[in-house]
Scaffold this motif. Structure first.
Motif, PDB file in Angstrom:
ATOM      1  N   ARG B  44      29.090 -18.172  34.280  1.00  0.00           N
ATOM      2  CA  ARG B  44      28.475 -19.861  34.493  1.00  0.00           C
ATOM      3  C   ARG B  44      27.723 -19.874  33.131  1.00  0.00           C
ATOM      4  O   ARG B  44      26.907 -19.475  32.832  1.00  0.00           O
ATOM      5  N   PRO B  45      28.223 -20.761  32.115  1.00  0.00           N
ATOM      6  CA  PRO B  45      27.889 -20.954  30.632  1.00  0.00           C
ATOM      7  C   PRO B  45      26.421 -21.582  30.859  1.00  0.00           C
ATOM      8  O   PRO B  45      25.593 -21.169  30.167  1.00  0.00           O
ATOM      9  N   THR B  46      26.083 -22.342  31.682  1.00  0.00           N
ATOM     10  CA  THR B  46      24.934 -23.004  31.970  1.00  0.00           C
ATOM     11  C   THR B  46      23.838 -22.003  32.104  1.00  0.00           C
ATOM     12  O   THR B  46      22.575 -22.157  31.442  1.00  0.00           O
ATOM     13  N   MET B  47      24.263 -20.922  33.142  1.00  0.00           N
ATOM     14  CA  MET B  47      23.024 -19.931  33.466  1.00  0.00           C
ATOM     15  C   MET B  47      22.824 -19.178  32.114  1.00  0.00           C
ATOM     16  O   MET B  47      21.663 -18.926  31.811  1.00  0.00           O
ATOM     17  N   MET B  48      23.945 -18.828  31.256  1.00  0.00           N
ATOM     18  CA  MET B  48      23.686 -17.952  29.961  1.00  0.00           C
ATOM     19  C   MET B  48      22.633 -19.043  29.083  1.00  0.00           C
ATOM     20  O   MET B  48      21.645 -18.355  28.588  1.00  0.00           O
ATOM     21  N   ARG B  49      22.911 -20.357  29.116  1.00  0.00           N
ATOM     22  CA  ARG B  49      22.240 -21.132  28.218  1.00  0.00           C
ATOM     23  C   ARG B  49      20.788 -21.000  28.651  1.00  0.00           C
ATOM     24  O   ARG B  49      19.763 -21.301  28.009  1.00  0.00           O
ATOM     25  N   MET B  50      20.840 -21.361  30.148  1.00  0.00           N
ATOM     26  CA  MET B  50      19.184 -20.999  30.597  1.00  0.00           C
ATOM     27  C   MET B  50      18.616 -19.829  30.395  1.00  0.00           C
ATOM     28  O   MET B  50      17.222 -19.656  29.914  1.00  0.00           O
ATOM     29  N   ALA B  51      19.093 -18.717  30.229  1.00  0.00           N
ATOM     30  CA  ALA B  51      18.582 -17.543  30.138  1.00  0.00           C
ATOM     31  C   ALA B  51      18.203 -17.454  28.658  1.00  0.00           C
ATOM     32  O   ALA B  51      16.808 -16.994  28.198  1.00  0.00           O
ATOM     33  N   ARG B  52      18.828 -18.099  27.464  1.00  0.00           N
ATOM     34  CA  ARG B  52      18.397 -18.339  26.337  1.00  0.00           C
ATOM     35  C   ARG B  52      17.367 -19.216  26.116  1.00  0.00           C
ATOM     36  O   ARG B  52      16.387 -18.909  25.399  1.00  0.00           O
ATOM     37  N   PHE B  53      17.261 -20.203  26.833  1.00  0.00           N
ATOM     38  CA  PHE B  53      16.397 -21.183  26.595  1.00  0.00           C
ATOM     39  C   PHE B  53      14.846 -20.810  27.133  1.00  0.00           C
ATOM     40  O   PHE B  53      13.812 -20.670  26.662  1.00  0.00           O
ATOM     41  N   TRP B  54      14.935 -20.224  28.474  1.00  0.00           N
ATOM     42  CA  TRP B  54      13.791 -19.786  29.019  1.00  0.00           C
ATOM     43  C   TRP B  54      13.207 -18.615  28.370  1.00  0.00           C
ATOM     44  O   TRP B  54      12.236 -18.146  28.472  1.00  0.00           O
ATOM     45  N   GLY B  55      14.422 -17.832  27.856  1.00  0.00           N
ATOM     46  CA  GLY B  55      14.155 -16.500  27.220  1.00  0.00           C
ATOM     47  C   GLY B  55      13.068 -16.789  26.015  1.00  0.00           C
ATOM     48  O   GLY B  55      12.412 -15.969  25.610  1.00  0.00           O
ATOM     49  N   GLN B  56      13.682 -17.775  25.410  1.00  0.00           N
ATOM     50  CA  GLN B  56      12.762 -18.282  24.088  1.00  0.00           C
ATOM     51  C   GLN B  56      11.267 -18.489  24.405  1.00  0.00           C
ATOM     52  O   GLN B  56      10.460 -18.213  23.732  1.00  0.00           O
ATOM     53  N   VAL B  57      11.133 -19.254  25.687  1.00  0.00           N
ATOM     54  CA  VAL B  57       9.765 -19.459  25.986  1.00  0.00           C
ATOM     55  C   VAL B  57       9.044 -18.315  26.257  1.00  0.00           C
ATOM     56  O   VAL B  57       7.952 -18.049  25.942  1.00  0.00           O
ATOM     57  N   TYR B  58       9.934 -17.508  26.937  1.00  0.00           N
ATOM     58  CA  TYR B  58       9.156 -16.117  27.531  1.00  0.00           C
ATOM     59  C   TYR B  58       8.820 -15.338  26.299  1.00  0.00           C
ATOM     60  O   TYR B  58       8.020 -14.878  26.342  1.00  0.00           O
ATOM     61  N   VAL B  59       9.793 -15.345  25.365  1.00  0.00           N
ATOM     62  CA  VAL B  59       9.643 -14.220  24.245  1.00  0.00           C
ATOM     63  C   VAL B  59       8.425 -14.942  23.344  1.00  0.00           C
ATOM     64  O   VAL B  59       7.302 -14.063  22.666  1.00  0.00           O
ATOM     65  N   ILE B  60       8.244 -16.271  23.060  1.00  0.00           N
ATOM     66  CA  ILE B  60       7.260 -16.872  22.401  1.00  0.00           C
ATOM     67  C   ILE B  60       5.826 -16.447  22.985  1.00  0.00           C
ATOM     68  O   ILE B  60       4.699 -16.109  22.206  1.00  0.00           O
ATOM     69  N   ASN B  61       5.734 -16.794  24.196  1.00  0.00           N
ATOM     70  CA  ASN B  61       4.601 -16.381  25.125  1.00  0.00           C
ATOM     71  C   ASN B  61       4.140 -14.741  24.942  1.00  0.00           C
ATOM     72  O   ASN B  61       3.239 -14.296  24.978  1.00  0.00           O
ATOM     73  N   TYR B  62       5.553 -13.829  24.919  1.00  0.00           N
ATOM     74  CA  TYR B  62       5.173 -12.362  24.979  1.00  0.00           C
ATOM     75  C   TYR B  62       4.426 -12.047  23.670  1.00  0.00           C
ATOM     76  O   TYR B  62       3.554 -11.185  23.844  1.00  0.00           O
ATOM     77  N   ALA B  63       4.595 -12.723  22.426  1.00  0.00           N
ATOM     78  CA  ALA B  63       3.959 -12.483  21.329  1.00  0.00           C
ATOM     79  C   ALA B  63       2.490 -12.305  21.414  1.00  0.00           C
ATOM     80  O   ALA B  63       1.719 -11.346  20.972  1.00  0.00           O
ATOM     81  N   LEU B  64       1.859 -13.236  22.199  1.00  0.00           N
ATOM     82  CA  LEU B  64       0.339 -13.330  22.310  1.00  0.00           C
ATOM     83  C   LEU B  64      -0.052 -12.207  23.417  1.00  0.00           C
ATOM     84  O   LEU B  64      -1.324 -11.771  23.304  1.00  0.00           O
ATOM     85  N   GLY B  65       1.107 -12.025  24.471  1.00  0.00           N
ATOM     86  CA  GLY B  65       0.712 -10.837  25.346  1.00  0.00           C
ATOM     87  C   GLY B  65       0.308  -9.433  24.746  1.00  0.00           C
ATOM     88  O   GLY B  65      -0.553  -8.624  25.045  1.00  0.00           O
ATOM     89  N   ILE B  66       1.263  -9.350  23.601  1.00  0.00           N
ATOM     90  CA  ILE B  66       1.084  -8.077  22.831  1.00  0.00           C
ATOM     91  C   ILE B  66      -0.165  -8.038  22.096  1.00  0.00           C
ATOM     92  O   ILE B  66      -0.983  -6.863  22.074  1.00  0.00           O
ATOM     93  N   VAL B  67      -0.421  -8.962  21.206  1.00  0.00           N
ATOM     94  CA  VAL B  67      -1.583  -8.844  20.183  1.00  0.00           C
ATOM     95  C   VAL B  67      -2.983  -8.926  21.110  1.00  0.00           C
ATOM     96  O   VAL B  67      -3.716  -8.278  20.448  1.00  0.00           O
TER      97      VAL B  67
END
Lengths: 252, 397
Positions: B44-67
């Motif tokens: 399901r290509p839409t699901m993969m695109r969702m994983a990337r989009f929400w994944g980028q939100v997740y990863v940007i948020n993660y940066a501050l979680g680390i520091v």
């Protein structure tokens, strides 16, 4: 058991210097190796896939310090208070630069965060140098720490330069270095910490937590070591030189 | 403020900042993992695109979680060395296990996931995000175990002026852990679900492209938030039993803890009411009801505020104890700590982390505003969105 955990502590601490050393070194060399924005992008992209796997070794060092040497932990961190604070602030600034530099458009944005990476990396190297000197002097912070900082900065810069020559042969440095040369520069980066650790071993061993605590730690942590090491090896196998051409912009 | 107040303020500020990012990390990680799983196995290509989009939100948020997490880990040794001196043989164990048995793996495999798109075989790449998710929850377990020990020092006895670990099972099955952990996990799911549904509602409200993408995302967010609400409320009330037993008077004797608890429950019930009795029953029509989208957007801050109030109740209610009934906060402070030391580090950490937190939220908002087409995480080879501005800039020279 206390010898085993001292070994774990030593591997983690020296591993941190051997691995994160080249990230810090390349961060310091960023304006030198990457005179243009494109050049800086290449330097950051070269180290980017390794950074999360490298910096976490220090988080683990602090964890073992707390779990295995609880009475040494407070003494060391409190004794080096200003240096620990400057280490943390530098680490935060460096990481923010890496995470944020590509998250918005504009040359000023990226150049600004590249400056943060460079500044943070210098801060890390000098904080470490000063901390190692202070630890060797029985936790007294002296101006001699600046010399220690310069020495650590030089060692990290050498290691970073060697890594870039290994990962991007003939690239940003114009030189080519083998995996063996990288191993040598890793040893150079870790040598000062190794010397200090050798001297501090009896003191540290005298501060080991009781056997009951160590047993729990062994039971809960040692089963994960194959996955921990496997993950690290996988990083190096996946992102080593010549594995796959850089067709996409790096996330950092 | 005296030095003790300053040190407590530093812990409260950095701890609250840390949790704001951690709670969203814990909420988004399973969502992204599930999206990528469906995208990988069902084609399901839409699901993969969702994983990337929400994944980028997740990863940007993660940066501050680390520091912010780095400051948390080292702060114990800086300002509270009395704690590791007195209780480190017990309290240090869950923290050490967290760093080695959980976070070490989480960070390593997160790097493989972020940089491994189009490099690792798809199923191994999928395994990375699942390892990241599982170790994130393992981290939550160990950190909550350490915190529960401060609330109720189970499994330890005082021998010769410091605590020794005598029963590790009691330490890791502390009732103030087993009842609180699901509460925190539920709160994380509410947060992840609310951010996904709120951001999706924004995109649908603005009538931007990708209607199908954000319709699916909105519904997924509502379902996850609804599951989270049920778990959070159930284990919120379930905690009154053990808290009453081990920390009687916790919320009555301390006005700050009582107020934190009261307002947290108020916000929690508001979220419960809106999600369970409004959004969930109308989930089929919700993506098309433009008038309702601002309500969904307005919900985004609520779980974050409730989470901070919850920690305020739990931690302020522990006062004056660092380790309940054993060690006071005043005695846990590093001997020789001066107001100058704490003030300097408090200003440094608060200024740097505060600025970065604001920047981070702005970057998350920017990711949502620019939409799935502009996501750089996992961009297909040769199609990076970053390439375009670079080329434009090069041409202008």
């Amino acid at each position: 058991m206390d010898i085993l955990w001292f070994g774990v502590f030593a591997v983690l601490l020296l591993g941190y210097f051997a691995l994160e050393g080249f990230d810090i070194g390349l961060g310091m060399l960023l304006p030198v190796l990457g005179r243009s924005q494109e050049g800086r992008d290449r330097v950051v992209a070269a180290m980017a896939p390794y950074i999360l796997a490298n910096e976490v070794w220090l988080v683990a060092v602090a964890g073992v310090l707390f779990g295995v040497y609880p009475r040494a932990e407070g003494e060391v961190l409190f004794g080096l208070y200003p240096l620990v604070v400057s280490l943390l602030v530098s680490w935060i600034v460096r990481d923010a630069g890496l995470w944020f530099r590509r998250r918005a458009d504009g040359r000023a944005w990226r150049a600004g965060w590249d400056g943060a990476i460079c500044l943070g990396s210098y801060g890390l190297a000098f904080s470490w140098g000063a901390a190692l000197v202070a630890l060797a002097n029985g936790m007294s912070i002296t101006p001699l720490g600046l010399a220690g900082g310069a020495a650590i900065a030089a060692a990290f810069a050498f290691h970073g330069w060697t890594f870039a020559s290994w990962r991007l042969p003939g690239g940003v440095t114009g030189a080519r270095r083998s995996g063996r040369a990288l191993l040598v520069s890793a040893c150079v980066a870790a040598a000062p910490a190794a010397a200090l650790l050798a001297g501090a071993a009896p003191w540290l061993l005298g501060h080991t937590a009781p056997a009951d605590t160590l047993n729990v730690l062994s039971l809960m942590i040692l089963p994960f070591t194959p996955i921990m090491l496997g993950g690290q090896v996988w990083v190096w196998r996946t992102f080593g030189p010549g594995r796959a051409p850089e067709r996409t912009p790096s996330f950092f | 403020m005296d030095v003790l107040d300053l040190a407590r303020t530093q812990f409260a500020v950095t701890g609250s900042l840390h949790f704001l990012f951690v709670v969203l990390t814990l909420g988004l990680a399973p969502l992204v993992a599930i999206m990528q799983t469906i995208g990988t196995f069902r084609d399901r290509p839409t699901m993969m695109r969702m994983a990337r989009f929400w994944g980028q939100v997740y990863v940007i948020n993660y940066a501050l979680g680390i520091v912010t997490g780095l400051v948390m880990e080292f702060q114990f040794g800086l300002n509270w060395s009395g704690l590791s001196h007195y209780a480190g043989d017990v309290f240090g164990a869950p923290l050490a296990i967290e760093t080695l048995g959980a976070f070490f793996l989480e960070s390593t495999f997160l790097g493989l996931w972020i940089f491994g798109w189009h490099r690792l075989p798809p199923k191994l790449h999928l395994a990375c995000i699942w390892i990241v998710t599982l170790t994130a929850y393992a981290s939550a377990f160990w950190i909550m175990a350490a915190n529960a020990f401060l609330q109720n020092p189970a499994g330890a006895v005082d021998r010769g002026g410091h605590l020794e670990l005598v029963d590790s099972t009691a330490l890791f099955t502390n009732p103030l852990l087993t009842m609180a952990l699901p509460h925190v996990v539920g709160a994380a799911l509410i947060t992840g679900g609310t951010v996904v549904m709120g951001a999706s509602a924004y995109r649908l409200f603005r009538r931007t492209s990708e209607q199908q993408f954000f319709t699916t995302s909105l519904r997924l967010g509502v379902v996850v938030a609804a599951i989270g609400v049920v778990v959070t409320v159930a284990f919120g009330f379930a905690q009154f039993g053990p808290v009453g037993e081990y920390q009687p008077g916790k919320f009555d004797d301390n006005p700050l803890a009582g107020a934190g608890l009261g307002f947290m429950i108020l916000i929690g019930e508001l979220i419960q009411f809106v999600v369970l009795f409004f959004l969930l029953p109308v989930i089929y029509w919700l993506p098309r009801w433009r008038w309702a989208h601002p309500i969904v957007m307005l919900m985004i801050p609520l779980p974050f505020i409730a989470a901070i109030l919850g920690w305020l109740a739990r931690e302020a209610g522990r006062q004056p104890w660092m380790v309940h009934g054993k060690l006071t906060v005043a005695d846990a402070m590093s001997p020789g700590l001066t107001p100058g030391m704490v003030t300097t580090s408090l200003i440094a950490f608060t200024a740097v982390l505060g600025l970065l937190a604001v920047t981070d939220y702005a970057l998350i908002a920017r990711t949502v505003r620019r939409g799935p087409a502009a996501v750089s995480l996992g961009a297909a080879p040769g199609s990076g969105p970053d390439a375009a501005p670079d080329r434009a800039a090069a041409l202008s020279l």
